[in-house]
Design an enzyme around this catalytic site. Sequence first.
Site, PDB file in Angstrom:
ATOM      1  N   LYS A  22      -8.853  11.365   1.077  1.00  0.00           N
ATOM      2  CA  LYS A  22      -7.619  10.613   0.798  1.00  0.00           C
ATOM      3  C   LYS A  22      -6.783  11.326  -0.266  1.00  0.00           C
ATOM      4  O   LYS A  22      -5.567  11.467  -0.131  1.00  0.00           O
ATOM      5  CB  LYS A  22      -7.958   9.200   0.312  1.00  0.00           C
ATOM      6  CG  LYS A  22      -6.723   8.454  -0.144  1.00  0.00           C
ATOM      7  CD  LYS A  22      -6.989   7.250  -1.007  1.00  0.00           C
ATOM      8  CE  LYS A  22      -7.381   7.469  -2.403  1.00  0.00           C
ATOM      9  NZ  LYS A  22      -6.517   7.169  -3.496  1.00  0.00           N
ATOM     10  N   ASN A  23      -7.453  11.770  -1.327  1.00  0.00           N
ATOM     11  CA  ASN A  23      -6.685  12.357  -2.429  1.00  0.00           C
ATOM     12  C   ASN A  23      -6.073  13.712  -2.061  1.00  0.00           C
ATOM     13  O   ASN A  23      -5.074  14.120  -2.649  1.00  0.00           O
ATOM     14  CB  ASN A  23      -7.539  12.463  -3.693  1.00  0.00           C
ATOM     15  CG  ASN A  23      -7.782  11.096  -4.308  1.00  0.00           C
ATOM     16  OD1 ASN A  23      -7.140  10.109  -3.944  1.00  0.00           O
ATOM     17  ND2 ASN A  23      -8.718  11.018  -5.239  1.00  0.00           N
ATOM     18  N   ARG A  93       0.067   5.014  -6.128  1.00  0.00           N
ATOM     19  CA  ARG A  93      -0.055   6.012  -7.173  1.00  0.00           C
ATOM     20  C   ARG A  93       0.332   7.417  -6.677  1.00  0.00           C
ATOM     21  O   ARG A  93       1.102   8.127  -7.304  1.00  0.00           O
ATOM     22  CB  ARG A  93      -1.513   5.998  -7.641  1.00  0.00           C
ATOM     23  CG  ARG A  93      -1.867   7.042  -8.623  1.00  0.00           C
ATOM     24  CD  ARG A  93      -1.575   6.588 -10.021  1.00  0.00           C
ATOM     25  NE  ARG A  93      -1.771   7.678 -10.974  1.00  0.00           N
ATOM     26  CZ  ARG A  93      -1.070   7.811 -12.060  1.00  0.00           C
ATOM     27  NH1 ARG A  93      -0.131   6.942 -12.370  1.00  0.00           N
ATOM     28  NH2 ARG A  93      -1.296   8.802 -12.879  1.00  0.00           N
ATOM     29  N   CYS A 117      -3.932   1.631  -8.573  1.00  0.00           N
ATOM     30  CA  CYS A 117      -4.976   0.797  -9.187  1.00  0.00           C
ATOM     31  C   CYS A 117      -4.756   0.666 -10.684  1.00  0.00           C
ATOM     32  O   CYS A 117      -4.285   1.588 -11.332  1.00  0.00           O
ATOM     33  CB  CYS A 117      -6.336   1.446  -8.965  1.00  0.00           C
ATOM     34  SG  CYS A 117      -6.992   1.183  -7.334  1.00  0.00           S
ATOM     35  N   ARG A 122      -1.783   4.948 -16.941  1.00  0.00           N
ATOM     36  CA  ARG A 122      -1.733   6.128 -16.071  1.00  0.00           C
ATOM     37  C   ARG A 122      -0.406   6.855 -16.207  1.00  0.00           C
ATOM     38  O   ARG A 122       0.456   6.783 -15.338  1.00  0.00           O
ATOM     39  CB  ARG A 122      -2.009   5.719 -14.625  1.00  0.00           C
ATOM     40  CG  ARG A 122      -3.352   5.025 -14.488  1.00  0.00           C
ATOM     41  CD  ARG A 122      -3.726   4.741 -13.069  1.00  0.00           C
ATOM     42  NE  ARG A 122      -4.136   5.949 -12.364  1.00  0.00           N
ATOM     43  CZ  ARG A 122      -4.768   5.942 -11.201  1.00  0.00           C
ATOM     44  NH1 ARG A 122      -5.058   4.811 -10.615  1.00  0.00           N
ATOM     45  NH2 ARG A 122      -5.103   7.061 -10.607  1.00  0.00           N
ATOM     46  N   ASP A 125       3.344  11.983 -17.824  1.00  0.00           N
ATOM     47  CA  ASP A 125       4.134  12.826 -18.726  1.00  0.00           C
ATOM     48  C   ASP A 125       3.923  14.323 -18.477  1.00  0.00           C
ATOM     49  O   ASP A 125       4.876  15.109 -18.535  1.00  0.00           O
ATOM     50  CB  ASP A 125       3.818  12.485 -20.192  1.00  0.00           C
ATOM     51  CG  ASP A 125       2.325  12.565 -20.499  1.00  0.00           C
ATOM     52  OD1 ASP A 125       1.540  11.930 -19.772  1.00  0.00           O
ATOM     53  OD2 ASP A 125       1.937  13.284 -21.440  1.00  0.00           O
ATOM     54  N   ASP A 307     -14.443   8.475 -10.008  1.00  0.00           N
ATOM     55  CA  ASP A 307     -14.278   7.605  -8.834  1.00  0.00           C
ATOM     56  C   ASP A 307     -15.616   7.180  -8.227  1.00  0.00           C
ATOM     57  O   ASP A 307     -15.632   6.392  -7.278  1.00  0.00           O
ATOM     58  CB  ASP A 307     -13.400   8.288  -7.771  1.00  0.00           C
ATOM     59  CG  ASP A 307     -11.927   8.296  -8.182  1.00  0.00           C
ATOM     60  OD1 ASP A 307     -11.598   7.735  -9.245  1.00  0.00           O
ATOM     61  OD2 ASP A 307     -11.110   8.865  -7.438  1.00  0.00           O
ATOM     62  N   ARG A 399      -7.180   0.844   0.814  1.00  0.00           N
ATOM     63  CA  ARG A 399      -6.361   1.959   0.324  1.00  0.00           C
ATOM     64  C   ARG A 399      -7.085   3.288   0.498  1.00  0.00           C
ATOM     65  O   ARG A 399      -6.430   4.316   0.684  1.00  0.00           O
ATOM     66  CB  ARG A 399      -6.057   1.775  -1.173  1.00  0.00           C
ATOM     67  CG  ARG A 399      -5.006   0.732  -1.505  1.00  0.00           C
ATOM     68  CD  ARG A 399      -4.626   0.828  -2.969  1.00  0.00           C
ATOM     69  NE  ARG A 399      -4.587   2.239  -3.336  1.00  0.00           N
ATOM     70  CZ  ARG A 399      -4.902   2.736  -4.522  1.00  0.00           C
ATOM     71  NH1 ARG A 399      -5.274   1.931  -5.485  1.00  0.00           N
ATOM     72  NH2 ARG A 399      -4.847   4.024  -4.759  1.00  0.00           N
TER      73      ARG A 399
HETATM   74  C1  UD1 Z   1      -6.557  11.353  -9.396  1.00  0.00           C
HETATM   75  C2  UD1 Z   1      -7.124  10.473  -8.315  1.00  0.00           C
HETATM   76  C3  UD1 Z   1      -7.945   9.343  -8.917  1.00  0.00           C
HETATM   77  C4  UD1 Z   1      -9.005   9.912  -9.864  1.00  0.00           C
HETATM   78  C5  UD1 Z   1      -8.386  10.866 -10.867  1.00  0.00           C
HETATM   79  C6  UD1 Z   1      -9.419  11.587 -11.728  1.00  0.00           C
HETATM   80  C7  UD1 Z   1      -5.367  10.664  -6.643  1.00  0.00           C
HETATM   81  C8  UD1 Z   1      -4.272  10.006  -5.894  1.00  0.00           C
HETATM   82  N1  UD1 Z   1      -6.009   9.931  -7.541  1.00  0.00           N
HETATM   83  O1  UD1 Z   1      -5.687  10.539 -10.173  1.00  0.00           O
HETATM   84  O2  UD1 Z   1      -8.563   8.636  -7.869  1.00  0.00           O
HETATM   85  O3  UD1 Z   1      -9.628   8.850 -10.567  1.00  0.00           O
HETATM   86  O4  UD1 Z   1      -7.614  11.882 -10.194  1.00  0.00           O
HETATM   87  O5  UD1 Z   1     -10.303  12.304 -10.912  1.00  0.00           O
HETATM   88  O6  UD1 Z   1      -5.695  11.802  -6.409  1.00  0.00           O
HETATM   89  N2  UD1 Z   1      -2.968  11.980 -17.778  1.00  0.00           N
HETATM   90  C9  UD1 Z   1      -2.040  12.062 -18.788  1.00  0.00           C
HETATM   91  N3  UD1 Z   1      -0.779  12.512 -18.454  1.00  0.00           N
HETATM   92  C10 UD1 Z   1      -0.443  12.882 -17.192  1.00  0.00           C
HETATM   93  C11 UD1 Z   1      -1.405  12.786 -16.174  1.00  0.00           C
HETATM   94  C12 UD1 Z   1      -2.666  12.342 -16.489  1.00  0.00           C
HETATM   95  O7  UD1 Z   1      -2.309  11.750 -19.942  1.00  0.00           O
HETATM   96  O8  UD1 Z   1       0.706  13.295 -16.981  1.00  0.00           O
HETATM   97  C13 UD1 Z   1      -4.324  11.515 -18.105  1.00  0.00           C
HETATM   98  C14 UD1 Z   1      -4.668  10.189 -17.412  1.00  0.00           C
HETATM   99  O9  UD1 Z   1      -4.255   9.091 -18.186  1.00  0.00           O
HETATM  100  C15 UD1 Z   1      -6.188  10.284 -17.292  1.00  0.00           C
HETATM  101  C16 UD1 Z   1      -6.447  11.793 -17.138  1.00  0.00           C
HETATM  102  O10 UD1 Z   1      -5.254  12.440 -17.574  1.00  0.00           O
HETATM  103  O11 UD1 Z   1      -6.798   9.858 -18.496  1.00  0.00           O
HETATM  104  C17 UD1 Z   1      -6.771  12.251 -15.738  1.00  0.00           C
HETATM  105  O12 UD1 Z   1      -5.761  11.807 -14.863  1.00  0.00           O
HETATM  106  P1  UD1 Z   1      -5.419  12.590 -13.502  1.00  0.00           P
HETATM  107  O13 UD1 Z   1      -6.459  13.630 -13.255  1.00  0.00           O
HETATM  108  O14 UD1 Z   1      -4.002  13.015 -13.576  1.00  0.00           O
HETATM  109  O15 UD1 Z   1      -5.565  11.443 -12.441  1.00  0.00           O
HETATM  110  P2  UD1 Z   1      -4.659  11.214 -11.166  1.00  0.00           P
HETATM  111  O16 UD1 Z   1      -4.240  12.530 -10.606  1.00  0.00           O
HETATM  112  O17 UD1 Z   1      -3.614  10.223 -11.437  1.00  0.00           O
END
Ligand code: UD1
Length: 424
Positions: A22-23, A93, A117, A122, A125, A307, A399
Amino acid sequence: MKRLVINGGKALKGDIYVGGSKNAAVAILPATLLTEEPCLIENVPNVSDVRIIIKILKNLGAECRWEDNSTLYVDTKNVNSSKAVDEEVSRMRGSYYLIGALLGRFGQAEVALPGGCTIGNRPIDMHLKGFSSLGAKVDEEYGTVVANAENGLRGAGIYLDKVSVGATMNIMLAAVKAQGNTTIENCAREPHVVDLANFLNSMGAHIRGAGTDVIKIRGVKELHGAKGYSIIPDQIEAGTFMIAAAATKGDVTVHNLIPRHMEALTAKLEEMGIGVDEGEDEIRIYSNGEFRGTTFRTQPYPGFPTDLQPQMSVLLSLANGESNVYESVWENRFAYVQELNRMGAQIEVNGTAAEIHGPKKLKGVGLRCPDLRAGAALTIAALAASGKSYLTDIKYIDRGYADFEGKLRGVGADIEREEVETND
Ligand code: UD1
C-alpha cells in the site's frame, strides 16, 4: 455500519497470499503524473487508500481502469490542472505525494493537506522544506499547500533532519525532472522508497542509492510510460499474518513476500521461540502457544517497523514473562491498549513506552478500531481470544488491507463482516 464478528480460539492453518505494498502504491500512482504516456502497474492492492488516489487522479482528468483485480492502467496525458483540493485529498495521508508529483509535472501544485490515521502529530515540514530547496515557493493557506516554482525546479543538496519515508519519496518525485542534480541525505531506506525509485527509473529517471541513506538524482527532461511494473509485496500485511499465525498457535505459510524485508520481525519471533521457516518468497510460522516475551524498539527500516508494533504487542500479551516496547516513530501509537486491556491483557503505557505482562488469556468483547494497524492488532487479539468479539470502525482496516477477513477465513479463521443498524 459495518463490523467484523470474530469467533476466536481457532488455530490458523494453511497458506495465505500477500498483495502489493500500500505504501508503495500510494506514491507510485501519483508518480504516473510525471509522464504523459500510459502506465501499466501490476500487483496494485485494492485497498481504500488506493481507491481514493485513483479517484483523485480521475478528478484531475486521468484515465484509470483496472485491467484485472490487481493490474491498473493509468493515463495522465489529459491532466491539465495542478490543483487537488477535493474532499478525498484531505481524507488520506498519502495524498501529500500529489504535491511532489504535480510540482514535478507542472512546476506548481495546490493540494489540500492530508489527514489519515491519528497516530500522533504528523507534520510535513521536511517535505515542504525540500520543495523550497528545489526552488519552489511554498505556502500553507487554510489547510492547503500551494507550491510554485516559477523558474522551474532546480536540483539541490537536501539533508533531512529526521528520517522520513514521506519526505524522502516526495522530494524524489519533485526532483526527478528538476534541472541538475539533487542529493538527499539521511534518507529513509524502506522497501517502498526503493520501489518508487525503481518505478521512476523504469520510466527513464536517473536515481541512484535508494535503499541507502544517500539518494542521488540526476534530473531528466522527460519520463516515458511504465509498462508492466510490478509493485513489491506489502511488508506490513505479511507481518500481520505472520503474527496472527503465532498468536493463534497456528501453522501458516505466508506467500508472496520478500523474506529480507521481514528480518526485523523474524529475528524477534525466533528469539521468542516461535517456529520460523524461511523459503524463497514465503515464510512458514508455527507455534504451540509456548513462547517468551521480548523487548523491542520501533525504528526506521531496517529496524522494527512501527506499523507492526500494535500487532506485536498483542503477541507479547500472550507470551510468557514481561516485555517492553519502545515506540520511537509516532508519539501516539498505543491507542489500542485500552481496548486490549479490556480483553484481559495487562499493558501499562508510559509516554512512548509500554510494559506488557504476560501470559494473559484474552476474552472476546466489543471493540473499536482506533486506527489502521491498531485495527489489525485488535483483529489478531480477537482471533486468539476465547469467545466472540465485535469490531467496529473497520473502515481503518479497509484503508490498508484488501479482503482482510476473506484471506483470514482462507486459513480457518471464523470471521465475518456484517452490516448493523445504528441509532445515529
Ligand atoms: C509512512 C507510512 C506509515 C508509517 C511511517 C513510518 C505511508 C503512507 N505511511 O508515513 O504507515 O508508519 O511511514 O514507517 O507510507 N516527520 C517530521 N516532519 C516531516 C515528516 C515526518 O517531523 O516533514 C516525523 C513524523 O512526525 C514521524 C517521523 O518523522 O515522527 C517519521 O515519519 P514518516 O517516515 O515521514 O512517516 P510517513 O511517511 O508519514
